[in-house]
Design a protein around this motif. Structure first.
Motif, PDB file in Angstrom:
ATOM      1  N   ARG A   4       0.848  -1.193   0.000  1.00 40.01           N
ATOM      2  CA  ARG A   4       0.000   0.000   0.000  1.00 40.01           C
ATOM      3  C   ARG A   4       0.885   1.244   0.000  1.00 40.01           C
ATOM      4  O   ARG A   4       1.766   1.382   0.841  1.00 40.01           O
ATOM      5  CB  ARG A   4      -0.876  -0.012   1.246  1.00 40.01           C
ATOM      6  CG  ARG A   4      -1.796   1.157   1.311  1.00 40.01           C
ATOM      7  CD  ARG A   4      -2.691   1.039   2.510  1.00 40.01           C
ATOM      8  NE  ARG A   4      -3.535   2.221   2.558  1.00 40.01           N
ATOM      9  CZ  ARG A   4      -4.122   2.649   3.641  1.00 40.01           C
ATOM     10  NH1 ARG A   4      -3.978   2.002   4.762  1.00 40.01           N
ATOM     11  NH2 ARG A   4      -4.867   3.717   3.606  1.00 40.01           N
ATOM     12  N   ASP A  58       1.226   8.538   6.601  1.00 40.56           N
ATOM     13  CA  ASP A  58      -0.122   8.725   6.074  1.00 40.56           C
ATOM     14  C   ASP A  58      -0.374   7.738   4.954  1.00 40.56           C
ATOM     15  O   ASP A  58       0.555   7.327   4.252  1.00 40.56           O
ATOM     16  CB  ASP A  58      -0.301  10.140   5.502  1.00 40.56           C
ATOM     17  CG  ASP A  58      -0.471  11.191   6.581  1.00 40.56           C
ATOM     18  OD1 ASP A  58      -0.998  10.874   7.655  1.00 40.56           O
ATOM     19  OD2 ASP A  58      -0.075  12.346   6.341  1.00 40.56           O
ATOM     20  N   GLY A  59      -1.632   7.388   4.747  1.00 39.19           N
ATOM     21  CA  GLY A  59      -2.018   6.528   3.645  1.00 39.19           C
ATOM     22  C   GLY A  59      -2.103   7.306   2.349  1.00 39.19           C
ATOM     23  O   GLY A  59      -1.993   8.543   2.327  1.00 39.19           O
ATOM     24  N   ASP A  60      -2.310   6.593   1.280  1.00 41.47           N
ATOM     25  CA  ASP A  60      -2.364   7.223  -0.040  1.00 41.47           C
ATOM     26  C   ASP A  60      -3.649   8.017  -0.262  1.00 41.47           C
ATOM     27  O   ASP A  60      -3.798   8.695  -1.268  1.00 41.47           O
ATOM     28  CB  ASP A  60      -2.187   6.178  -1.141  1.00 41.47           C
ATOM     29  CG  ASP A  60      -3.299   5.137  -1.158  1.00 41.47           C
ATOM     30  OD1 ASP A  60      -4.094   5.074  -0.200  1.00 41.47           O
ATOM     31  OD2 ASP A  60      -3.361   4.380  -2.135  1.00 41.47           O
ATOM     32  N   ASP A  61      -4.574   7.971   0.694  1.00 43.90           N
ATOM     33  CA  ASP A  61      -5.822   8.720   0.565  1.00 43.90           C
ATOM     34  C   ASP A  61      -5.689  10.163   1.050  1.00 43.90           C
ATOM     35  O   ASP A  61      -6.630  10.937   0.989  1.00 43.90           O
ATOM     36  CB  ASP A  61      -6.943   8.015   1.335  1.00 43.90           C
ATOM     37  CG  ASP A  61      -6.613   7.813   2.810  1.00 43.90           C
ATOM     38  OD1 ASP A  61      -5.411   7.816   3.155  1.00 43.90           O
ATOM     39  OD2 ASP A  61      -7.544   7.630   3.604  1.00 43.90           O
ATOM     40  N   VAL A  62      -4.490  10.539   1.500  1.00 47.31           N
ATOM     41  CA  VAL A  62      -4.233  11.887   2.012  1.00 47.31           C
ATOM     42  C   VAL A  62      -3.689  12.766   0.886  1.00 47.31           C
ATOM     43  O   VAL A  62      -2.888  12.311   0.070  1.00 47.31           O
ATOM     44  CB  VAL A  62      -3.208  11.810   3.176  1.00 47.31           C
ATOM     45  CG1 VAL A  62      -2.736  13.183   3.584  1.00 47.31           C
ATOM     46  CG2 VAL A  62      -3.809  11.077   4.348  1.00 47.31           C
ATOM     47  N   ASP A  63      -4.120  14.030   0.853  1.00 40.90           N
ATOM     48  CA  ASP A  63      -3.576  14.985  -0.107  1.00 40.90           C
ATOM     49  C   ASP A  63      -2.155  15.320   0.344  1.00 40.90           C
ATOM     50  O   ASP A  63      -1.953  16.037   1.330  1.00 40.90           O
ATOM     51  CB  ASP A  63      -4.442  16.237  -0.164  1.00 40.90           C
ATOM     52  CG  ASP A  63      -3.872  17.322  -1.056  1.00 40.90           C
ATOM     53  OD1 ASP A  63      -2.989  17.018  -1.898  1.00 40.90           O
ATOM     54  OD2 ASP A  63      -4.306  18.485  -0.922  1.00 40.90           O
ATOM     55  N   GLU A  64      -1.174  14.766  -0.355  1.00 40.30           N
ATOM     56  CA  GLU A  64       0.224  14.875   0.049  1.00 40.30           C
ATOM     57  C   GLU A  64       0.691  16.320   0.156  1.00 40.30           C
ATOM     58  O   GLU A  64       1.346  16.700   1.128  1.00 40.30           O
ATOM     59  CB  GLU A  64       1.110  14.104  -0.934  1.00 40.30           C
ATOM     60  CG  GLU A  64       2.556  14.092  -0.548  1.00 40.30           C
ATOM     61  CD  GLU A  64       3.402  13.208  -1.452  1.00 40.30           C
ATOM     62  OE1 GLU A  64       4.628  13.205  -1.247  1.00 40.30           O
ATOM     63  OE2 GLU A  64       2.862  12.544  -2.356  1.00 40.30           O
TER      64      GLU A  64
END
Length: 91
Positions: A4, A58-64
């Motif tokens: 992930r 943070d996961g990939d669902d966060v606005d980097e």
């Protein structure tokens, strides 16, 4: 099965108490992981030359972009700095 994707952040702060305070504030903020770590300064071997840091995952669902900007602002507000490359690939 592919790993992930995650986004790593490192907020380097002047002392342990401050790092623990910032980490406590970040807990429950939707991060996958928040922990206080001891960070060696680049090129320094002496334990006295280590700073305290807050590692945030943070996961990939966060606005980097927005997460990085928010955490960089937080680090600077506490007299520290934000490391955009926690693994030192760019150091």
């Amino acid at each position: 099965m592919a790993a992930r994707p995650v986004i790593e952040h490192l907020l380097v702060l002047p002392d342990r108490d401050l790092a623990e305070e910032v980490a406590e504030d970040l807990l429950g903020g939707g991060h996958l992981e928040v922990r206080v770590v001891r960070e060696a300064l680049s090129g320094e071997d002496d334990a006295e030359d280590h700073e305290w840091a807050v590692y945030v995952l943070d996961g990939d669902d966060v606005d980097e972009r927005s997460a990085r900007a928010r955490l960089e602002t937080l680090a600077h507000a506490h007299g520290g700095w934000y490391d955009a490359d926690p693994h030192g690939h760019g150091r």
